[in-house]
Design a protein around this motif. Sequence first.
Motif, PDB file in Angstrom:
ATOM      1  N   UNK A  94      19.109  38.638 -12.995  1.00  0.00           N
ATOM      2  CA  UNK A  94      19.910  38.835 -11.778  1.00  0.00           C
ATOM      3  C   UNK A  94      20.218  37.490 -11.122  1.00  0.00           C
ATOM      4  N   UNK A  95      19.248  36.615 -11.100  1.00  0.00           N
ATOM      5  CA  UNK A  95      19.460  35.295 -10.495  1.00  0.00           C
ATOM      6  C   UNK A  95      20.412  34.465 -11.347  1.00  0.00           C
ATOM      7  N   UNK A  96      20.303  34.645 -12.657  1.00  0.00           N
ATOM      8  CA  UNK A  96      21.217  33.944 -13.565  1.00  0.00           C
ATOM      9  C   UNK A  96      22.664  34.363 -13.295  1.00  0.00           C
ATOM     10  N   UNK A  97      22.860  35.693 -13.187  1.00  0.00           N
ATOM     11  CA  UNK A  97      24.208  36.229 -12.961  1.00  0.00           C
ATOM     12  C   UNK A  97      24.771  35.719 -11.628  1.00  0.00           C
ATOM     13  N   UNK A  98      23.882  35.557 -10.661  1.00  0.00           N
ATOM     14  CA  UNK A  98      24.351  35.111  -9.331  1.00  0.00           C
ATOM     15  C   UNK A  98      24.372  33.576  -9.189  1.00  0.00           C
ATOM     16  N   UNK A  99      24.295  32.895 -10.306  1.00  0.00           N
ATOM     17  CA  UNK A  99      24.562  31.446 -10.274  1.00  0.00           C
ATOM     18  C   UNK A  99      23.388  30.537  -9.982  1.00  0.00           C
ATOM     19  N   UNK A 100      22.195  30.930 -10.432  1.00  0.00           N
ATOM     20  CA  UNK A 100      21.028  30.089 -10.141  1.00  0.00           C
ATOM     21  C   UNK A 100      21.093  28.727 -10.852  1.00  0.00           C
ATOM     22  N   UNK A 101      21.872  28.648 -11.916  1.00  0.00           N
ATOM     23  CA  UNK A 101      21.933  27.375 -12.664  1.00  0.00           C
ATOM     24  C   UNK A 101      22.376  26.228 -11.762  1.00  0.00           C
ATOM     25  N   UNK A 102      23.359  26.498 -10.905  1.00  0.00           N
ATOM     26  CA  UNK A 102      23.847  25.435 -10.004  1.00  0.00           C
ATOM     27  C   UNK A 102      22.778  25.076  -8.970  1.00  0.00           C
ATOM     28  N   UNK A 103      22.025  26.092  -8.534  1.00  0.00           N
ATOM     29  CA  UNK A 103      20.938  25.845  -7.583  1.00  0.00           C
ATOM     30  C   UNK A 103      19.873  24.970  -8.250  1.00  0.00           C
ATOM     31  N   UNK A 104      19.570  25.294  -9.512  1.00  0.00           N
ATOM     32  CA  UNK A 104      18.549  24.537 -10.249  1.00  0.00           C
ATOM     33  C   UNK A 104      18.968  23.074 -10.412  1.00  0.00           C
ATOM     34  N   UNK A 105      20.239  22.856 -10.740  1.00  0.00           N
ATOM     35  CA  UNK A 105      20.729  21.471 -10.895  1.00  0.00           C
ATOM     36  C   UNK A 105      20.561  20.699  -9.596  1.00  0.00           C
ATOM     37  N   UNK A 106      20.952  21.349  -8.495  1.00  0.00           N
ATOM     38  CA  UNK A 106      20.881  20.671  -7.186  1.00  0.00           C
ATOM     39  C   UNK A 106      19.423  20.416  -6.804  1.00  0.00           C
TER      40      UNK A 106
END
Length: 163
Positions: A94-106
């Motif tokens: 669910x977090x992946x679908x909601x764009x956690x990758x960008x949060x992880x990068x930041x």
Amino acid sequence: MCQCQEAATSVEENFEYEKVESLLQDYLDKKGVMVPILQAIQEEFGYLPRPALEYVAKRLRIPVSKVFGVATFYAQFHLEPRGENIIRLCRGTACHVRGVAKVADKMQEHLGVDVGGTTPDMKFTYEEVACIGACGLAPVMMINDRTFGKLEPDKLKGILEQF
Ligand code: FES
């Protein structure tokens, strides 16, 4: 002696073996106590220092590899010092679908560490975990026992400043 050996020796010389010895008193002569011993050491030091594990092996008269085997088998044990605050960013579906990758990068940009790393000031350790059961708030993370949901990359700085 190379510099690394000198450093290792000085760490061991300064190590608080008496603390480990006193923790061991509750467990000597008992069986199946390796996990509770390691838990007690981690509670005392915040992680499992190498000299402590070597000392345990010596006192229990078992190979040091056996102690390290248990210490590395369980996810609850940490062989490196950890930060004052533990960040757990969810990388579940669910977090992946909601764009956690960008949060992880930041997050990694703010902290300057990779996954599993600890900031040089020992303030934060950054971990990524599977679903933490708050999918409705995705993307979501926990810092210690506090939950932060609906994360966006731009919100991270303000959240980290609270610690
Ligand atoms: S997938 Fe992130 S909280 Fe469930």
